[in-house]
Design an enzyme around this catalytic site. Structure first.
Site, short mmCIF file in Angstrom:
data_model
loop_
_atom_site.label_atom_id
_atom_site.label_comp_id
_atom_site.label_asym_id
_atom_site.label_seq_id
_atom_site.Cartn_x
_atom_site.Cartn_y
_atom_site.Cartn_z
CD GLU A 150 40.91 51.36 31.02
OE1 GLU A 150 41.51 51.15 32.11
OE2 GLU A 150 41.41 50.74 29.95
CG ASP A 151 39.24 49.91 37.50
OD1 ASP A 151 38.40 48.80 37.78
OD2 ASP A 151 40.36 49.85 38.06
CB SER A 152 34.21 54.63 35.38
OG SER A 152 33.72 54.01 34.05
NE ARG A 208 41.64 45.41 38.83
CZ ARG A 208 41.15 46.66 38.19
NH1 ARG A 208 39.85 46.83 38.66
NH2 ARG A 208 41.52 47.44 37.49
#
Length: 822
Positions: free
Chosen positions: A440-442, A624
């Protein structure tokens, strides 16, 4: 304007209106940037000064009239008849608050703003910002959308997310806003020589004639429109008239429009020489290699190209009647000549971008919202925001210990001084899953790299205070160490203060340490009847450090204001080492927080012994579509071998295949994939891992500035509910949605505890007869109802204090809320 000229203009307006009504011409587009003018600081200050000068003159007229009514023999101009502060105070107020009000119109907030100096790029970007005067709550999509006329003038990527999206814009790199050099009188004289005056012609002459307008005024009709157009263009290129002048020939409307007013967006373009009738070859630019060589040798400024007649400024309307080649290659292509009517050529297509978007490598390979996200995040990155930061006393400042210039640069960066004042570091980045702490985007970070100084930064905060004069008295405040004769001492540590009331540089600061000791004398000291109060001579006005911040006193500055009162600034320095929860980002809108920092021996490693500094999750890439980041990593890996700087300017001929081939020539897998070994087990990881250097930024959002929790603490005076906000040690809001969840779970006791017992629980007594709040004296065990006189049947109840307050406010309005106990 003469009567017949006015009549002609009214006729022209009516004709245009009827043409639109009969669908012979389209309506004017209000989002067309040629129809807009930008208010620069000059016109804004001019209008403000005019307003204030009129106010002063009106006030002066009233005072002089009053003197005359009193049969004064002479009328001296002095402070009695003129308020000299009107203009200076009015301008200071407008610039200090940003509230601009002219001629009783609406107040325009935010006209003057404090320059954002978090990084050098954010300061440059702030200076190029435009605000559209449209309400932020408007749901109209059209004013927010990118318009064709924004090309080359406004940045297509740099705009905020959310309410102001598309309304707050930024100028592109080469955009110039006209300042309105008044050449209109000279141009009007020229036109009178080459055109028939409107007052001297017959109506029959108008049909088919080319109308000539200067700044919207219809001056006459051209005798020979082509000759007049060529004359004006040649005068502009020879700088006989201002290079900002816009000359537009609208053949369909039979109009020649000339604009010299301020606020128009212009941009420079190369002039293309017109094709000769005999020559079949491609058209040529007016600029030659000799010009470029001369400019390099003599270090000439950009304006010298204007003087040499090889570039010129075109505004948006004139660009619409010009044919502009997208690149020099389009002109030089002998086999596919698109047109022989080109008038201008773009300097470079990458100049359509603004300051922040010009820092992104390969932005033409990213999904467009990602460029917008990076344009916003580039302003939050840490770096060296100015070279004299150690002498400055900025309220807030972040400085990176070891900023590096990026391996992969763009052409615009050298002009934006990004190499001299960078805001990031070249980190070795692997894209893989590893232990699951980068979901999650860490991102997972290498603790060894952090210990060696990766992304380490210093944070400065400045506290300011001055000795102010106490209103309606001759007394002033004083910097000193408060003693036993001082009332209202703060809840903080006073031990660090020296005799002058200031902390010394180098002192270590914990939360709630007094930095500046300041007292004010009590006006009625010694007059108090109360002996306890009589011992106090002063009241404390000291400044404390924030409860959540620690650090060292970096510097202390004492000086005086123009009013000859002392003021002091104390700057606190704190080292910020990257930790779990801090925010990082690449230059492609790929932001993430640190999820785990592993020791170097626990990180994966390549066969060459290279250990990644950052591990990013592969799920961040596909949806993305930030392909620019992958190409940057690929090119960065090549540059590590060659020792060069890479060029990632958009709209060039660089392809992934070119870069992959270069990498392959240096002995690496052509798509930068390598075999990695697990740091915990030492075993080979089955998948090939994409690894290479990528430029990463540390953003200002750090966990130390956000972490907040509380058990009990301060409450509001009015409602006795917990305070709000981290700075006030407030409670965590248990809102409507959280309440709904607890209701859905059926957790009634937990809900009661959150909303009542842990908030504003209050005990009071009510009368069993009339239900009104009763008076209770618990020490003497006596109760009485003031409404009905009952003194025996009283019940004790618990209710929220805010509820009790509401009932008492209702009672003050003669509404009787009655509470009966079952």
């Amino acid at each position: 304007m003469a009567a017949n000229r006015k009549a002609y203009f009214v006729g022209y307006m009516v004709h245009k209106l009827l043409s639109v009504a009969l669908l012979r011409r389209p309506c004017d587009d209000r989002d067309h940037y040629g129809n807009k003018r930008i208010d620069l600081s000059g016109p804004l200050l001019t209008s403000l000064f005019r307003h204030l000068f009129r106010a002063m003159a009106k006030d002066m007229r009233g005072r002089l009239q009053k003197e005359m009514d009193n049969q004064a023999t002479s009328l001296p101009i002095n402070n009695q008849t003129m308020n000299a502060d009107t203009i200076s105070k009015g301008m200071k107020y407008a610039i200090a608050t940003g509230n601009w009000q002219v001629n009783r119109g609406p107040v325009r907030p935010g006209v003057s703003q404090v320059l954002n100096r978090l990084t050098y790029a954010s300061a440059l970007s702030h200076l190029r910002r435009l605000n559209s005067p449209i309400g932020r709550e408007g749901k109209l999509a059209k004013p927010r959308q990118l318009h064709n006329t924004h090309w080359g003038v406004l940045c297509p990527a740099e705009t905020p997310e959310g309410q102001a999206c598309g309304l707050t814009k930024n100028l592109a790199l080469m955009t110039h806003v006209s300042i309105g050099l008044s050449d209109s009188a000279r141009i009007s004289e020229l036109i009178e020589e080459h055109a028939d005056n409107l007052e001297e012609i017959r109506t029959s002459q108008l049909k088919g004639a080319t109308k000539v307008f200067v700044d919207g005024n219809w001056l006459g009709i051209a005798r020979d429109a082509n000759e007049l157009l060529d004359l004006l263009v040649s005068l502009r290129r020879d700088l006989k008239i201002s290079p900002e002048t816009s000359i537009i020939r609208k053949i369909d409307d039979a109009e020649l429009c000339i604009w010299t007013d301020p606020g128009r967006c212009c941009r420079p373009l190369f002039i293309v020489q017109p094709a000769s009738e005999n020559d079949e070859g491609p058209q040529r630019l007016a600029i030659r290699k000799s010009h470029v060589k001369k400019n390099d040798e003599e270090l000439l400024v950009f304006n010298s190209l204007l003087e040499q007649g090889v570039i010129e400024y075109l505004d948006i309307e004139e660009e619409e009647v010009s044919l502009v080649a997208i690149s020099h290659d389009r002109l030089a292509d002998k086999e596919n000549i698109y047109s022989r009517e080109y008038t201008h050529c773009e300097i470079h297509p990458s100049l359509i971008l603004g300051v922040c978007a010009s820092i992104i490598p390969f932005p033409d390979h990213n999904q467009s919202p990602r460029n917008t996200y990076q344009s916003a995040m580039g302003k939050q990155a840490m770096g060296i925001y100015t070279t004299n930061f150690q002498q400055r006393m900025d309220t807030l400042a972040h400085v990176l210990y070891y900023p590096q210039k990026p391996l992969v640069t763009t052409k615009a960066m050298q002009h934006l001084h990004f190499r001299q004042l960078p805001s990031g570091q070249n980190a070795v980045v692997a894209i893989m899953t590893y232990t699951g702490y980068n979901q999650e985007d860490s991102v997972i970070m290498n603790q060894g790299a952090i210990d060696r100084g990766l992304f380490r930064s210093v944070f400065y905060r400045t506290y300011c205070e001055k000795e102010e004069r106490i209103p309606n008295s001759q007394l002033t405040q004083k910097f000193e160490r408060p003693g036993s004769d001082t009332k209202g001492m703060r809840d903080g540590t006073y031990e660090k203060l020296e005799e002058d009331g200031l902390v010394a540089p180098g002192t270590d600061i914990k939360g709630k340490t007094v930095l500046i000791g300041k007292t004010a004398p009590l006006a009625d000291a010694g007059d108090s009847v109360n002996t306890a109060q009589a011992q106090y001579q002063k009241i404390d006005h000291s400044i404390l450090s924030r409860s959540t911040e620690t650090g060292y006193v970096d510097s202390v500055m004492v000086s005086t204001t123009p009013e000859n009162t002392r003021f002091v600034k104390v700057r606190i320095r704190a080292v910020r080492i990257p930790q779990i929860g801090d925010k990082f980002s690449s230059r492609h809108g790929q932001k993430g927080t640190c999820g785990m920092a592993y020791r170097q021996e626990d990180m994966p490693w390549t066969v060459e012994g290279v250990v990644p500094d950052i591990i990013v999750n592969p799920h961040a890439i596909p949806s993305r579509m930030t392909i620019g980041q992958l190409i940057e990593c690929l090119l960065g890996k090549v540059l590590c071998q060659t020792g060069d700087e890479g060029d990632s300017t958009p709209f060039t001929d660089v392809t992934v295949d070119n870069v992959a081939e270069l990498l392959h020539n240096h002995g690496y897998q052509k798509h930068a994939n390598e075999v990695l070994y697990n740091g915990h087990t030492g075993r080979r990881i089955n998948a090939m891992i994409f690894i290479g250097p990528t430029y990463y930024q540390r953003l200002k959002h750090m966990v130390d500035d956000k972490i907040h929790a509380r058990a009990r603490g301060p409450v509001q005076i009015l409602t006795r509910q917990p305070m709000e906000g981290r700075a006030r040690d407030g409670g965590l809001r248990f809102g409507e949605m959280e309440r709904d969840c607890m209701i859905a779970h059926g957790a009634a006791h937990f809900l009661k505890e959150r909303l009542f017992e842990q908030s504003d629980r209050y005990r009071t007594h009510v009368c069993d007869h009339c239900g009104m709040i009763a008076v209770a004296n618990l020490s003497e065990n006596t109760f009485s109802c003031q409404v009905c006189g009952n003194g025996s049947h009283v019940s004790q109840i618990e209710l929220p204090y805010a509820c009790k307050l509401l009932f008492q406010e209702l009672m003050s309005m003669a509404v009787a809320p009655r509470m009966f106990v079952s």
